[in-house]
Design a protein around this motif. Structure first.
Motif, PDB file in Angstrom:
ATOM      1  N   VAL A  32      11.380   1.614   2.285  1.00  0.00           N
ATOM      2  CA  VAL A  32      10.252   0.706   2.119  1.00  0.00           C
ATOM      3  C   VAL A  32      10.182  -0.258   3.298  1.00  0.00           C
ATOM      4  CG1 VAL A  32       9.194  -1.035   0.612  1.00  0.00           C
ATOM      5  CG2 VAL A  32      10.556   0.822  -0.384  1.00  0.00           C
ATOM      6  N   GLU A  33       8.983  -0.442   3.828  1.00  0.00           N
ATOM      7  CA  GLU A  33       8.733  -1.493   4.817  1.00  0.00           C
ATOM      8  C   GLU A  33       8.329  -2.756   4.073  1.00  0.00           C
ATOM      9  OE1 GLU A  33       6.048  -2.126   8.816  1.00  0.00           O
ATOM     10  OE2 GLU A  33       5.140  -1.125   7.098  1.00  0.00           O
ATOM     11  N   ALA A  34       9.061  -3.833   4.252  1.00  0.00           N
ATOM     12  CA  ALA A  34       8.784  -5.070   3.522  1.00  0.00           C
ATOM     13  C   ALA A  34       7.450  -5.655   3.967  1.00  0.00           C
ATOM     14  CB  ALA A  34       9.899  -6.079   3.741  1.00  0.00           C
ATOM     15  N   VAL A  35       6.680  -6.124   2.986  1.00  0.00           N
ATOM     16  CA  VAL A  35       5.443  -6.859   3.242  1.00  0.00           C
ATOM     17  C   VAL A  35       5.683  -8.354   3.077  1.00  0.00           C
ATOM     18  CG1 VAL A  35       3.084  -7.271   2.442  1.00  0.00           C
ATOM     19  CG2 VAL A  35       3.959  -4.924   2.588  1.00  0.00           C
ATOM     20  N   ALA A  36       6.354  -8.740   1.986  1.00  0.00           N
ATOM     21  CA  ALA A  36       6.575 -10.164   1.718  1.00  0.00           C
ATOM     22  C   ALA A  36       7.672 -10.315   0.686  1.00  0.00           C
ATOM     23  CB  ALA A  36       5.290 -10.828   1.221  1.00  0.00           C
ATOM     24  N   VAL A  63      18.954 -12.329   1.255  1.00  0.00           N
ATOM     25  CA  VAL A  63      18.318 -12.976   0.117  1.00  0.00           C
ATOM     26  C   VAL A  63      17.002 -12.278  -0.224  1.00  0.00           C
ATOM     27  CG1 VAL A  63      19.403 -15.203   0.596  1.00  0.00           C
ATOM     28  CG2 VAL A  63      17.150 -14.669   1.593  1.00  0.00           C
ATOM     29  N   GLY A  64      16.319 -12.806  -1.236  1.00  0.00           N
ATOM     30  CA  GLY A  64      15.004 -12.311  -1.615  1.00  0.00           C
ATOM     31  C   GLY A  64      15.049 -11.322  -2.752  1.00  0.00           C
ATOM     32  N   HIS A  65      14.648 -11.774  -3.962  1.00  0.00           N
ATOM     33  CA  HIS A  65      14.596 -10.854  -5.104  1.00  0.00           C
ATOM     34  C   HIS A  65      13.165 -10.616  -5.593  1.00  0.00           C
ATOM     35  CE1 HIS A  65      14.871 -14.879  -6.908  1.00  0.00           C
ATOM     36  NE2 HIS A  65      14.230 -14.380  -7.945  1.00  0.00           N
ATOM     37  N   GLU A  66      12.211 -11.403  -5.098  1.00  0.00           N
ATOM     38  CA  GLU A  66      10.800 -11.191  -5.431  1.00  0.00           C
ATOM     39  C   GLU A  66      10.169 -10.428  -4.271  1.00  0.00           C
ATOM     40  OE1 GLU A  66      10.373 -15.451  -7.809  1.00  0.00           O
ATOM     41  OE2 GLU A  66       9.080 -15.014  -6.097  1.00  0.00           O
ATOM     42  N   SER A  67       9.953  -9.149  -4.450  1.00  0.00           N
ATOM     43  CA  SER A  67       9.628  -8.281  -3.322  1.00  0.00           C
ATOM     44  C   SER A  67       8.197  -7.766  -3.375  1.00  0.00           C
ATOM     45  CB  SER A  67      10.582  -7.079  -3.303  1.00  0.00           C
ATOM     46  OG  SER A  67      10.405  -6.289  -4.468  1.00  0.00           O
ATOM     47  N   LEU A  68       7.737  -7.315  -2.220  1.00  0.00           N
ATOM     48  CA  LEU A  68       6.540  -6.487  -2.105  1.00  0.00           C
ATOM     49  C   LEU A  68       6.713  -5.685  -0.822  1.00  0.00           C
ATOM     50  CD1 LEU A  68       3.689  -5.673  -3.103  1.00  0.00           C
ATOM     51  CD2 LEU A  68       2.780  -7.425  -1.556  1.00  0.00           C
ATOM     52  N   GLY A  69       6.557  -4.375  -0.921  1.00  0.00           N
ATOM     53  CA  GLY A  69       6.729  -3.535   0.253  1.00  0.00           C
ATOM     54  C   GLY A  69       5.821  -2.319   0.202  1.00  0.00           C
ATOM     55  N   GLY A  83       2.831   4.996   1.774  1.00  0.00           N
ATOM     56  CA  GLY A  83       1.604   4.205   1.755  1.00  0.00           C
ATOM     57  C   GLY A  83       1.433   3.364   0.510  1.00  0.00           C
ATOM     58  N   ASP A  84       2.131   3.721  -0.574  1.00  0.00           N
ATOM     59  CA  ASP A  84       2.025   2.949  -1.813  1.00  0.00           C
ATOM     60  C   ASP A  84       2.684   1.582  -1.654  1.00  0.00           C
ATOM     61  OD1 ASP A  84       0.731   4.986  -3.117  1.00  0.00           O
ATOM     62  OD2 ASP A  84       2.485   5.659  -4.255  1.00  0.00           O
ATOM     63  N   LEU A  85       2.097   0.586  -2.313  1.00  0.00           N
ATOM     64  CA  LEU A  85       2.756  -0.702  -2.462  1.00  0.00           C
ATOM     65  C   LEU A  85       3.720  -0.629  -3.636  1.00  0.00           C
ATOM     66  CD1 LEU A  85      -0.135  -3.290  -1.987  1.00  0.00           C
ATOM     67  CD2 LEU A  85       1.716  -2.801  -0.387  1.00  0.00           C
ATOM     68  N   VAL A  86       4.901  -1.225  -3.475  1.00  0.00           N
ATOM     69  CA  VAL A  86       5.899  -1.213  -4.535  1.00  0.00           C
ATOM     70  C   VAL A  86       6.617  -2.554  -4.584  1.00  0.00           C
ATOM     71  CG1 VAL A  86       6.349   1.275  -4.505  1.00  0.00           C
ATOM     72  CG2 VAL A  86       7.666  -0.243  -3.000  1.00  0.00           C
ATOM     73  N   GLU A 135      14.015   5.031  -9.900  1.00  0.00           N
ATOM     74  CA  GLU A 135      13.908   4.411 -11.219  1.00  0.00           C
ATOM     75  C   GLU A 135      13.791   2.890 -11.161  1.00  0.00           C
ATOM     76  OE1 GLU A 135      18.389   5.399 -10.707  1.00  0.00           O
ATOM     77  OE2 GLU A 135      16.444   6.071  -9.947  1.00  0.00           O
ATOM     78  N   TYR A 136      14.013   2.307  -9.973  1.00  0.00           N
ATOM     79  CA  TYR A 136      13.904   0.856  -9.822  1.00  0.00           C
ATOM     80  C   TYR A 136      12.737   0.453  -8.924  1.00  0.00           C
ATOM     81  CZ  TYR A 136      18.481   0.786 -11.989  1.00  0.00           C
ATOM     82  OH  TYR A 136      19.531   0.947 -12.869  1.00  0.00           O
ATOM     83  N   ALA A 137      11.820   1.387  -8.675  1.00  0.00           N
ATOM     84  CA  ALA A 137      10.620   1.108  -7.885  1.00  0.00           C
ATOM     85  C   ALA A 137       9.406   1.092  -8.803  1.00  0.00           C
ATOM     86  CB  ALA A 137      10.439   2.163  -6.790  1.00  0.00           C
ATOM     87  N   VAL A 138       8.607   0.039  -8.715  1.00  0.00           N
ATOM     88  CA  VAL A 138       7.408  -0.113  -9.546  1.00  0.00           C
ATOM     89  C   VAL A 138       6.190  -0.117  -8.629  1.00  0.00           C
ATOM     90  CG1 VAL A 138       6.194  -1.576 -11.211  1.00  0.00           C
ATOM     91  CG2 VAL A 138       8.704  -1.442 -11.248  1.00  0.00           C
ATOM     92  N   ARG A 139       5.297   0.818  -8.839  1.00  0.00           N
ATOM     93  CA  ARG A 139       4.101   0.918  -8.008  1.00  0.00           C
ATOM     94  C   ARG A 139       3.152  -0.235  -8.316  1.00  0.00           C
ATOM     95  NH1 ARG A 139      -1.016   3.011  -7.937  1.00  0.00           N
ATOM     96  NH2 ARG A 139      -1.693   3.937  -5.955  1.00  0.00           N
ATOM     97  N   VAL A 140       2.523  -0.776  -7.261  1.00  0.00           N
ATOM     98  CA  VAL A 140       1.627  -1.923  -7.386  1.00  0.00           C
ATOM     99  C   VAL A 140       0.207  -1.500  -7.028  1.00  0.00           C
ATOM    100  CG1 VAL A 140       1.079  -4.221  -6.471  1.00  0.00           C
ATOM    101  CG2 VAL A 140       3.465  -3.560  -6.884  1.00  0.00           C
ATOM    102  N   ASP A 141      -0.742  -1.918  -7.838  1.00  0.00           N
ATOM    103  CA  ASP A 141      -2.145  -1.655  -7.558  1.00  0.00           C
ATOM    104  C   ASP A 141      -2.510  -2.282  -6.210  1.00  0.00           C
ATOM    105  OD1 ASP A 141      -4.944  -1.584  -7.447  1.00  0.00           O
ATOM    106  OD2 ASP A 141      -5.172  -1.922  -9.589  1.00  0.00           O
ATOM    107  N   PRO A 142      -3.028  -1.502  -5.261  1.00  0.00           N
ATOM    108  CA  PRO A 142      -3.360  -2.077  -3.954  1.00  0.00           C
ATOM    109  C   PRO A 142      -4.410  -3.176  -4.028  1.00  0.00           C
ATOM    110  CG  PRO A 142      -4.216   0.173  -4.156  1.00  0.00           C
ATOM    111  CD  PRO A 142      -3.314  -0.051  -5.315  1.00  0.00           C
ATOM    112  N   ALA A 143      -5.204  -3.210  -5.102  1.00  0.00           N
ATOM    113  CA  ALA A 143      -6.213  -4.263  -5.239  1.00  0.00           C
ATOM    114  C   ALA A 143      -5.584  -5.647  -5.331  1.00  0.00           C
ATOM    115  CB  ALA A 143      -7.085  -3.997  -6.462  1.00  0.00           C
ATOM    116  N   LEU A 144      -4.315  -5.721  -5.745  1.00  0.00           N
ATOM    117  CA  LEU A 144      -3.646  -7.019  -5.840  1.00  0.00           C
ATOM    118  C   LEU A 144      -3.288  -7.580  -4.472  1.00  0.00           C
ATOM    119  CD1 LEU A 144      -1.223  -6.636  -8.891  1.00  0.00           C
ATOM    120  CD2 LEU A 144      -3.169  -8.195  -8.688  1.00  0.00           C
ATOM    121  N   GLY A 145      -3.131  -6.709  -3.479  1.00  0.00           N
ATOM    122  CA  GLY A 145      -2.783  -7.189  -2.146  1.00  0.00           C
ATOM    123  C   GLY A 145      -1.489  -7.975  -2.158  1.00  0.00           C
TER     124      GLY A 145
END
Length: 343
Positions: A32-36, A63-69, A83-86, A135-145
């Motif tokens: 995963v490439e980190a976004v934030a 550090v960092g436990h609140e992820s987006l990548g 390409g998916d956000l997770v 099993e520890y990756a949760v896909r994120v709706d891209p509309a959330l940005g």
């Protein structure tokens, strides 16, 4: 690659931005490439005191436990694709399962040897790249940005509401949220999505906290003295208003403590009076922390229903990786600080 790592220096912690090795395949098949990453009170405590348990054989913790990548590589069976956000689930269970872990409830692990990404024993997500097990990756709706970084804190309040739904024995109509930080406002979000009359208390009178609460249709107060009556469900999110949380819980109602105990509450709690109130009112008080996959999915669903405009309004402090220190500065009027790492 670059990462934010904390190590102990004497009696305190030292957080630095520097080079670290690329993540190992043993950490997960998904690259995963980190976004934030989001910054919360837990991160600030770790940085102030140093890591409680760094990864084995090392003295530093990413550090960092609140992820987006964004997924770079994933096997075909992973449930996510490039390409998916997770976001990454934080806790990993003890290898020797306790009764909870044996049934998949690792968020309730009682063995004490679980690990948590960016908190206990395993590197977090504040690096340019990281790996996740499918099993520890949760896909994120891209509309959330960028607001997808809120999925982890939303999962914590989703678990709190799950417990309140099961514990309260009176028909829920009114809910009280004490504190209007990100956890408090997300708790208010889930309360309004349940169709409840939600009241929010925070000492900050004006600014984004009030705007975000009122945008949900919640009623905003700057003191518990302004409240009228009692509430079927109470969520205490600041740690300083425990006595008020119990006092404002209706007979047969329930209160959930999400905020870690604040020293300011110590002198306000009369244990004998508290016990009488709980017993005579048939009230339930519980605590909660961490979350499981089902809570991440519930938190994600709540954010999707809220929409990116409202959720993005919680991100009041955004800085780039080079300016990371700004995310750890105190801002009582702000809501959520985020460090942007990638595109």
């Amino acid at each position: 690659m670059r990462a934010l790592s904390v190590r102990r220096r004497g009696d305190a912690g030292e957080l630095v931005l520097g080079d670290v090795p690329e993540p190992l395949l043993e950490d997960g098949e998904i690259l995963v490439e980190a976004v934030a990453v989001g910054v919360c009170g837990t991160d600030r405590e770790i940085v102030a005191a140093g890591p409680r348990r760094p990864p084995e054989g090392r003295d530093a913790l990413v550090v960092g436990h609140e992820s987006l990548g964004r997924v770079l590589e994933a096997p075909a069976t992973a449930g996510v694709a490039p390409g998916d956000l997770v976001v990454g689930i934080v806790r990993r269970p003890d290898p020797v399962p306790c009764p909870f872990c044996a049934t998949g409830r690792f968020d309730l692990c009682e063995n004490g040897r679980y690990t948590e990404r960016g908190i206990l024993g395993r590197d977090g997500f504040a690096s340019e790249r990281f790996r996740l097990e499918p099993e520890y990756a949760v896909r994120v709706d891209p509309a959330l940005g960028l607001a997808g970084v809120l999925v982890e804190p939303a999962s914590v309040v989703a678990k709190a509401w799950e417990q309140l739904d099961h514990a309260a024995r009176r028909p829920p109509r009114r809910a009280l949220v004490l504190g209007a930080g990100p956890i408090g406002l997300l708790a208010a979000l889930l309360g309004t999505q349940r169709g409840l009359e939600v009241h929010v208390v925070d000492r900050v009178a004006h600014g984004p906290k009030r705007r975000q609460a009122e945008a949900l249709g919640a009623i905003y107060h700057t003191s518990t003295d302004q409240l009228d009556g009692v509430f079927d469900a109470v969520v205490e999110c600041c740690g300083a208003l425990v006595a008020e949380a119990v006092a404002r819980t209706a007979p047969g109602g329930a209160a959930c403590l999400v905020g870690v105990g604040d020293i300011r509450s110590a002198g306000t709690v009369d244990l004998a009076a508290l016990t009488r109130d709980l017993v005579s009112g048939n009230k339930i008080v519980m605590g909660t922390v961490n979350s499981n996959r089902c809570h991440f999915e519930a938190g994600h669903d709540a954010l999707r229903r809220a929409g990116a405009a409202w959720a993005g309004g919680l991100l009041t402090g955004q800085v780039g990786l080079e300016a990371w220190s700004g995310a750890f500065a105190s801002d009582p009027g702000g809501i959520k600080s985020v460090i942007r790492i990638g595109s």
